[in-house]
Write an enzyme that holds these catalytic residues in place. Structure first.
Site, PDB file in Angstrom:
ATOM      1  N   GLY A  71      40.398 134.858  22.794  1.00  0.00           N
ATOM      2  CA  GLY A  71      39.281 134.331  23.566  1.00  0.00           C
ATOM      3  C   GLY A  71      39.810 133.397  24.632  1.00  0.00           C
ATOM      4  CD  GLN A  76      40.708 127.962  26.660  1.00  0.00           C
ATOM      5  OE1 GLN A  76      40.013 128.950  26.475  1.00  0.00           O
ATOM      6  NE2 GLN A  76      41.713 127.643  25.863  1.00  0.00           N
ATOM      7  CB  CYS A 118      42.655 125.818  21.126  1.00  0.00           C
ATOM      8  SG  CYS A 118      41.942 125.756  22.782  1.00  0.00           S
ATOM      9  CG  LEU A 119      45.037 130.864  24.220  1.00  0.00           C
ATOM     10  CD1 LEU A 119      44.575 131.849  25.290  1.00  0.00           C
ATOM     11  CD2 LEU A 119      46.373 131.305  23.643  1.00  0.00           C
ATOM     12  CG  HIS A 160      37.525 128.338  19.897  1.00  0.00           C
ATOM     13  ND1 HIS A 160      38.363 127.596  19.092  1.00  0.00           N
ATOM     14  CD2 HIS A 160      38.062 128.282  21.149  1.00  0.00           C
ATOM     15  CE1 HIS A 160      39.358 127.119  19.832  1.00  0.00           C
ATOM     16  NE2 HIS A 160      39.211 127.529  21.079  1.00  0.00           N
ATOM     17  CD  GLU A 161      36.951 131.237  23.710  1.00  0.00           C
ATOM     18  OE1 GLU A 161      37.065 130.570  24.758  1.00  0.00           O
ATOM     19  OE2 GLU A 161      37.872 131.316  22.878  1.00  0.00           O
ATOM     20  CG  HIS A 164      36.972 126.227  25.176  1.00  0.00           C
ATOM     21  ND1 HIS A 164      37.800 125.150  25.414  1.00  0.00           N
ATOM     22  CD2 HIS A 164      37.665 127.052  24.368  1.00  0.00           C
ATOM     23  CE1 HIS A 164      38.939 125.330  24.758  1.00  0.00           C
ATOM     24  NE2 HIS A 164      38.881 126.469  24.092  1.00  0.00           N
TER      25      HIS A 164
HETATM   26 ZN   LIG Z   1      40.258 127.208  22.819  1.00  0.00          ZN
END
Ligand SMILES: [Zn+2]
Length: 195
Positions: A71, A76, A118-119, A160-161, A164
Site C-alpha cells: 500500500g 508518502q 510502513c514504507l 493503514h492507508e 495516512h
Molecule cells: Zn504506511
C-alpha cells in the site's frame, strides 16, 4: 492440431516486453520518511479526475512495487492528497490493483492484532489492532464511486492507508512505551545521518 504450449510460450515474452516498456515509463518516487511533517497532516480531497491523476496513480503503483510495499498513500511521496494505492499481491495479480481516491470506512467488524510496518518507517514494526473486515467507499482514478470489502491483510491495508490520508501513522496505535522506543531509535539514526 496447434500446439497450445508453443502458442503460450510465444505469447509470454511479448507480454513481458509490454510490461517492461510500461514500467520503464513510470516515475519511481522516493518515499518520504517519518519526521517529515507532511506525514502527519491530513490530505486534500481529490476533486479533479483527469489523465494526470491516472498517471499519478500508476506511478504510485510502480513506486510501491519498487519499495516492495502492499500500500502507498500520496503523502508518502510528498503529495498531500486523499489518494492511495493498494495491492496485497505485490504486483502478481493485475486485478488486485486498487486505487482509492477520497476513501472512507463505512463498516468495520471484528478485531485482529497483527504486526504492521510502513514504507515511511523502514526497519520498524509493531503489533496493531485492526478490524478483521472493513467495507470502504471510494472513487477510482476516473472518479467512479465504488464500495469494496476487505478481510484481514486487505482490511489492514485499507485502514493503514486511510490513516495516512488523515495524517495518522501506525506508531499512534502502539503503546506509548513502544512508540517512544521507536521514536528514540529514529532520533539516534537521524543524528547519525542514517535516516
Ligand atoms: Zn504506511
Amino acid at each position: 492440431m496447434p500446439d497450445k504450449s508453443k502458442i503460450s510460450e510465444a505469447a509470454a515474452p511479448a507480454a513481458t516486453e509490454v510490461a517492461q516498456v510500461l514500467s520503464a515509463a513510470r516515475k519511481i518516487y522516493s518515499i518520504v520518511k517519518y519526521g517529515d511533517p507532511i506525514l502527519e497532516k491530513a490530505g486534500a480531497a481529490i476533486t479533479r479526475f483527469d489523465a494526470e491523476l491516472e498517471e499519478l496513480a500508476e506511478d504510485m503503483f510502480a513506486s510501491m512495487y519498487a519499495a516492495q510495499g502492499v500500500g502507498l498513500a500520496a503523502p508518502q511521496i510528498g503529495k498531500s492528497l486523499r489518494l492511495a494505492v493498494v495491492d496485497v499481491t505485490g504486483g502478481k495479480n493485475p486485478d488486485a490493483k486498487i486505487v482509492l481516491a477520497n476513501p472512507e470506512i463505512v463498516h468495520a467488524e471484528g478485531e485482529v492484532r497483527e504486526e504492521e510496518g510502513c514504507l515511511s518507517i523502514p526497519g520498524f514494526r509493531g503489533y496493531v489492532m485492526r478490524p478483521q473486515f472493513v467495507t470502504i467507499k471510494a472513487q477510482n482514478a476516473k472518479g467512479e464511486a465504488f464500495e469494496i470489502r476487505g478481510e484481514n491483510l486487505l482490511a489492514r491495508a485499507f485502514c493503514h492507508e486511510i490513516d495516512h490520508l488523515n495524517g495518522v501513522l501506525f506508531l499512534q496505535h502502539l503503546s506509548m512505551l513502544k512508540r517512544d522506543l521507536i521514536r528514540r531509535k529514529i532520533k539516534k539514526l537521524r543524528k547519525q545521518g542514517e535516516w
